[in-house]
Design an enzyme around this catalytic site. Structure first.
Site, PDB file in Angstrom:
ATOM      1  N   SER A   8      82.516 -16.722  20.338  1.00 24.01           N
ATOM      2  CA  SER A   8      82.414 -17.705  19.265  1.00 24.01           C
ATOM      3  C   SER A   8      81.272 -17.354  18.327  1.00 24.01           C
ATOM      4  O   SER A   8      80.120 -17.229  18.754  1.00 24.01           O
ATOM      5  CB  SER A   8      82.175 -19.105  19.840  1.00 24.01           C
ATOM      6  OG  SER A   8      81.827 -20.003  18.813  1.00 24.01           O
ATOM      7  N   HIS A  33      86.448 -16.091  17.763  1.00 24.40           N
ATOM      8  CA  HIS A  33      86.664 -17.537  17.819  1.00 24.40           C
ATOM      9  C   HIS A  33      85.810 -18.189  16.741  1.00 24.40           C
ATOM     10  O   HIS A  33      84.590 -18.025  16.710  1.00 24.40           O
ATOM     11  CB  HIS A  33      86.288 -18.082  19.196  1.00 24.40           C
ATOM     12  CG  HIS A  33      86.649 -19.528  19.390  1.00 24.40           C
ATOM     13  ND1 HIS A  33      87.927 -19.940  19.697  1.00 24.40           N
ATOM     14  CD2 HIS A  33      85.902 -20.654  19.298  1.00 24.40           C
ATOM     15  CE1 HIS A  33      87.947 -21.259  19.801  1.00 24.40           C
ATOM     16  NE2 HIS A  33      86.729 -21.723  19.557  1.00 24.40           N
ATOM     17  N   ASP A  35      84.641 -21.567  15.013  1.00 28.40           N
ATOM     18  CA  ASP A  35      84.504 -23.018  15.177  1.00 28.40           C
ATOM     19  C   ASP A  35      84.233 -23.677  13.835  1.00 28.40           C
ATOM     20  O   ASP A  35      83.144 -23.546  13.268  1.00 28.40           O
ATOM     21  CB  ASP A  35      83.365 -23.334  16.146  1.00 28.40           C
ATOM     22  CG  ASP A  35      83.718 -22.993  17.584  1.00 28.40           C
ATOM     23  OD1 ASP A  35      84.773 -23.464  18.053  1.00 28.40           O
ATOM     24  OD2 ASP A  35      82.952 -22.273  18.238  1.00 28.40           O
ATOM     25  N   MET A  37      83.675 -27.058  11.824  1.00 28.26           N
ATOM     26  CA  MET A  37      83.257 -28.439  12.072  1.00 28.26           C
ATOM     27  C   MET A  37      82.993 -29.157  10.755  1.00 28.26           C
ATOM     28  O   MET A  37      82.418 -28.573   9.831  1.00 28.26           O
ATOM     29  CB  MET A  37      81.978 -28.449  12.920  1.00 28.26           C
ATOM     30  CG  MET A  37      82.092 -27.684  14.224  1.00 28.26           C
ATOM     31  SD  MET A  37      80.543 -27.774  15.155  1.00 28.26           S
ATOM     32  CE  MET A  37      80.909 -26.598  16.479  1.00 28.26           C
ATOM     33  N   HIS A  66      89.442 -22.612  15.284  1.00 22.85           N
ATOM     34  CA  HIS A  66      89.418 -23.882  16.011  1.00 22.85           C
ATOM     35  C   HIS A  66      88.907 -24.959  15.064  1.00 22.85           C
ATOM     36  O   HIS A  66      87.713 -25.027  14.765  1.00 22.85           O
ATOM     37  CB  HIS A  66      88.506 -23.722  17.236  1.00 22.85           C
ATOM     38  CG  HIS A  66      88.298 -24.978  18.014  1.00 22.85           C
ATOM     39  ND1 HIS A  66      87.260 -25.131  18.910  1.00 22.85           N
ATOM     40  CD2 HIS A  66      88.999 -26.140  18.069  1.00 22.85           C
ATOM     41  CE1 HIS A  66      87.315 -26.311  19.461  1.00 22.85           C
ATOM     42  NE2 HIS A  66      88.357 -26.955  18.962  1.00 22.85           N
ATOM     43  N   MET A  68      87.726 -28.344  14.315  1.00 28.08           N
ATOM     44  CA  MET A  68      87.180 -29.597  14.837  1.00 28.08           C
ATOM     45  C   MET A  68      86.930 -30.506  13.638  1.00 28.08           C
ATOM     46  O   MET A  68      85.787 -30.776  13.254  1.00 28.08           O
ATOM     47  CB  MET A  68      85.900 -29.325  15.628  1.00 28.08           C
ATOM     48  CG  MET A  68      86.179 -28.642  16.951  1.00 28.08           C
ATOM     49  SD  MET A  68      84.684 -28.115  17.806  1.00 28.08           S
ATOM     50  CE  MET A  68      84.520 -26.465  17.106  1.00 28.08           C
ATOM     51  N   MET A 137      88.363 -27.937  26.208  1.00 31.05           N
ATOM     52  CA  MET A 137      86.940 -27.965  25.889  1.00 31.05           C
ATOM     53  C   MET A 137      86.162 -28.304  27.167  1.00 31.05           C
ATOM     54  O   MET A 137      86.338 -29.376  27.744  1.00 31.05           O
ATOM     55  CB  MET A 137      86.653 -29.011  24.808  1.00 31.05           C
ATOM     56  CG  MET A 137      87.198 -28.642  23.439  1.00 31.05           C
ATOM     57  SD  MET A 137      86.565 -27.067  22.799  1.00 31.05           S
ATOM     58  CE  MET A 137      84.796 -27.371  22.770  1.00 31.05           C
ATOM     59  N   ASP A 175      86.694 -23.215  26.489  1.00 30.43           N
ATOM     60  CA  ASP A 175      85.576 -23.035  25.562  1.00 30.43           C
ATOM     61  C   ASP A 175      84.452 -24.003  25.896  1.00 30.43           C
ATOM     62  O   ASP A 175      84.653 -25.214  25.900  1.00 30.43           O
ATOM     63  CB  ASP A 175      86.072 -23.289  24.127  1.00 30.43           C
ATOM     64  CG  ASP A 175      84.973 -23.158  23.089  1.00 30.43           C
ATOM     65  OD1 ASP A 175      83.856 -22.735  23.426  1.00 30.43           O
ATOM     66  OD2 ASP A 175      85.243 -23.483  21.918  1.00 30.43           O
TER      67      ASP A 175
END
Length: 214
Positions: A8, A33, A35, A37, A66, A68, A137, A175
């Protein structure tokens, strides 16, 4: 299927993302990966599609995005255009999960669905036949460097059984707080894709860290 290691970049140095991605690529990692957000779904902000588009130019590695974020369906085209290979959205973040998964596939991308630690696996029952990946998660999303939640192992076991019953070919990704110690249990439980941020980026020997997760 061999174990896929997906470091990540949440734990990377944001001031030199291209070099940080090259580092994990050279170390033998399989996926990146990413992330994303939004400060609403999780209490933090990272980066959006424009940053992903920039780093896409630096590597041909598989981009595992991913999201979020609240209302992820609003951003699917943006991440497709930025170079995502797979978009993973949260069960908890959209009112129309099936529609959002279908929209990801309509863009020609792989679709994943993620579960927060307190979300029961039963929430996946109706979507399993339609997804390519389930992300468990094993920390509460929003920050890197957290400790692994031990009950995540049993959650992976349950999902693996559900996938078999549903005759789904989806793979399980995990993860959060993963290291060379707890990775043994999560792989035994059924996880095939291992996300690790601080463990990989904080290691003195990046290649050794990546290899230890296999």
């Amino acid at each position: 299927m061999k174990t896929i290691v997906a470091p990540s970049i949440l734990s990377a140095d944001f001031s030199k993302l291209e070099a940080e991605i090259k580092k994990i690529e050279k170390a033998g990692a399989d996926w990146v990966h990413i992330d994303v957000m939004d400060g609403n779904f999780v209490p933090n902000l990272t980066f959006g599609a424009p940053v992903v588009k920039k780093i896409r130019k630096s590597t041909k590695m598989f981009f595992d995005c991913h999201l979020m974020v609240e209302h992820p369906e609003s951003y699917l085209q943006d991440f497709k255009d930025a170079g995502a290979d797979l978009i993973c959205i949260h069960v908890e973040a959209t009112k129309h999960l099936h529609r959002a998964v279908q929209a990801i596939h309509d863009l020609g991308l792989q679709a994943g669905v993620a579960l927060n630690p307190a979300t029961p696996v039963e929430s996946l029952a109706e979507i399993l036949p339609y997804v390519d990946l389930i992300l468990v998660m094993s920390v509460n999303p929003g920050f890197g460097g957290q400790s692994f939640i031990e009950s995540s192992v049993e959650k992976i076991v349950k999902i693996k059984k559900m996938l078999k019953i549903a005759k789904s070919k989806a793979v399980i990704e995990v993860d959060g707080g993963i290291n060379d110690k707890n990775v043994v249990a999560v792989k035994k439980a059924g996880a095939k894709i291992i996300v690790a941020g601080s463990y990989v980026y904080g290691a003195k020997d990046t290649a050794q860290a990546v290899q230890s997760l296999r």
